[in-house]
Write a protein that holds these residues in place. Sequence first.
Motif, PDB file in Angstrom:
ATOM      1  N   GLU A   1       0.849  -1.201   0.000  1.00  0.00           N
ATOM      2  CA  GLU A   1       0.000   0.000   0.000  1.00  0.00           C
ATOM      3  C   GLU A   1       0.878   1.242   0.000  1.00  0.00           C
ATOM      4  O   GLU A   1       2.047   1.167   0.340  1.00  0.00           O
ATOM      5  N   PRO A   2       0.297   2.411  -0.364  1.00  0.00           N
ATOM      6  CA  PRO A   2       1.118   3.631  -0.390  1.00  0.00           C
ATOM      7  C   PRO A   2       1.670   3.923   1.004  1.00  0.00           C
ATOM      8  O   PRO A   2       1.037   3.608   2.010  1.00  0.00           O
ATOM      9  N   THR A   3       2.849   4.533   1.043  1.00  0.00           N
ATOM     10  CA  THR A   3       3.454   4.897   2.328  1.00  0.00           C
ATOM     11  C   THR A   3       2.885   6.227   2.796  1.00  0.00           C
ATOM     12  O   THR A   3       2.275   6.975   2.033  1.00  0.00           O
ATOM     13  N   GLU A   4       3.141   6.548   4.052  1.00  0.00           N
ATOM     14  CA  GLU A   4       2.772   7.869   4.575  1.00  0.00           C
ATOM     15  C   GLU A   4       3.459   8.966   3.766  1.00  0.00           C
ATOM     16  O   GLU A   4       2.911  10.023   3.524  1.00  0.00           O
ATOM     17  N   GLN A   5       4.719   8.687   3.333  1.00  0.00           N
ATOM     18  CA  GLN A   5       5.457   9.684   2.541  1.00  0.00           C
ATOM     19  C   GLN A   5       4.729   9.958   1.233  1.00  0.00           C
ATOM     20  O   GLN A   5       4.610  11.101   0.808  1.00  0.00           O
ATOM     21  N   ASP A   6       4.224   8.876   0.582  1.00  0.00           N
ATOM     22  CA  ASP A   6       3.481   9.058  -0.664  1.00  0.00           C
ATOM     23  C   ASP A   6       2.276   9.959  -0.433  1.00  0.00           C
ATOM     24  O   ASP A   6       1.975  10.851  -1.223  1.00  0.00           O
ATOM     25  N   ARG A   7       1.569   9.708   0.686  1.00  0.00           N
ATOM     26  CA  ARG A   7       0.377  10.523   0.978  1.00  0.00           C
ATOM     27  C   ARG A   7       0.766  11.973   1.229  1.00  0.00           C
ATOM     28  O   ARG A   7       0.103  12.903   0.787  1.00  0.00           O
ATOM     29  N   ALA A   8       1.874  12.172   1.949  1.00  0.00           N
ATOM     30  CA  ALA A   8       2.331  13.535   2.244  1.00  0.00           C
ATOM     31  C   ALA A   8       2.729  14.246   0.960  1.00  0.00           C
ATOM     32  O   ALA A   8       2.453  15.437   0.774  1.00  0.00           O
ATOM     33  N   ASP A   9       3.369  13.517   0.018  1.00  0.00           N
ATOM     34  CA  ASP A   9       3.781  14.115  -1.247  1.00  0.00           C
ATOM     35  C   ASP A   9       2.569  14.600  -2.024  1.00  0.00           C
ATOM     36  O   ASP A   9       2.579  15.684  -2.620  1.00  0.00           O
ATOM     37  N   THR A  10       1.511  13.805  -2.042  1.00  0.00           N
ATOM     38  CA  THR A  10       0.304  14.210  -2.764  1.00  0.00           C
ATOM     39  C   THR A  10      -0.306  15.440  -2.096  1.00  0.00           C
ATOM     40  O   THR A  10      -0.779  16.360  -2.761  1.00  0.00           O
TER      41      THR A  10
END
Lengths: 156, 156, 90, 90
Positions: B138-147
């Motif tokens: 699943e997407p990482t927290e970093q991926d979510r923060a980047d979006t």
Amino acid sequence: MAEVRLEPGPLEPDRALREFLDGANGEGAVVSFVGIARPASRDGVAVTGLYLDHYPGMTEASLATIAADSEARFGGTRAMVVHRYGQVNAGEAIVFVAAASKHRRSAFEAADYMMDRLKTEAAFWKREHRIDGAAWIEPTEQDRADTQRWSEACPE
Amino acid sequence: MAEVRLEPGPLEPDRALREFLDGANGEGAVVSFVGIARPASRDGVAVTGLYLDHYPGMTEASLATIAADSEARFGGTRAMVVHRYGQVNAGEAIVFVAAASKHRRSAFEAADYMMDRLKTEAAFWKREHRIDGAAWIEPTEQDRADTQRWSEACPE
Amino acid sequence: MPIHWCLESRLRILLFGSLGEQIGREIDADLPAEGCSVASLRMLLAERDPAFAPLARASARACVDQAIVREDYVIRPGQEVAFVPPLSGG
Amino acid sequence: MPIHWCLESRLRILLFGSLGEQIGREIDADLPAEGCSVASLRMLLAERDPAFAPLARASARACVDQAIVREDYVIRPGQEVAFVPPLSGG
């Protein structure tokens, strides 16, 4: 070790990208930039092409410094710069820059950083061939401001 | 109009870049991103490849939305997304994204924006084939923060 | 004065960009054997030929052995000297 | 009860990612002719077969006609229904 090259003839960005990807070293992210000679000057006059004067030796060194600084600044990044010199027609690629890194953020930043510095520090002198005459070009205030972005504290 | 494509077989980033450049429309700057299947998982276990499950129709639509949003957000930008699905071996390209614009800043931002959104919103389900077994990712927290970076006021 | 040419050294100066177009890609100058500063070289050149006036302007930067140098840098015989306009960048 | 099958509609449900691997790529369910909410469909499925329990979890999002929908969305006969795990992204 960064790969840096001056090209007298056409620069084929897809071949440069292929070559850069063939040197892959387990990186997950590759960002490339292609700069293309625009068919119009900043003030909208049609441009047929440009001539990039360079200082053999010094110009290569200016590109190598920028690529090496990018590799040092964004740790684990691999860099490549291919630059045209001489006559470049409108619509042709002038510069190809690529950065490979484990993660996409550092690959984007390394490519962006190299382009900002190339725009002010690459040892070229550009003569634009406008339909109303030829003119030598200098970096814009925006180019200088872009380079300045990287002068503050190191990222990450 | 953005070009969006799903590829079952090998994705050749250099050919995709060639195709994108052939569609040039007087832009001066083209930024491309290539995402490559890494040979190791986040926690360092060797990975032989991955399987990208997709939902035919919905997955294409998710890519098209991201590309179109990027063209709308960064005015005058042209976008392309090519994405693999199915089995992808370590070292192979998974995704190619390109953005063309008059100026380099918007080309960089458009490509960066598309990648951040693809990392969380592209309709794929990824199974990583680690040497110690397979696992769905699943997407990482970093991926979510980047979006999340792009959720604030419009740039420029 | 045969002693004269013996104490001087022929210096080849490279010019790039608009300077190369206006003045020529290369010019020669006589350099005193003990060297001379960049500032002095500019004055010597401008006095020699009015066409060299652009070399006296601050916007024409001096390079020695391919590195930009300051006005008080002393050029020695055998070094590579160039004048360059502001870089236009890539 | 021939009236029974006449008032129900066969619903094909697509499953993706880990759900497809655990349960199968496609399952069928009987949908009441007047439709039923996503929440009800989850319960019907979980009651029918313990293997369908993952479909009752909130992390399995419901899609109708390829768009993610809320729990109170009423599914009608003829619509395309899917359950998907969290997206892993590209």
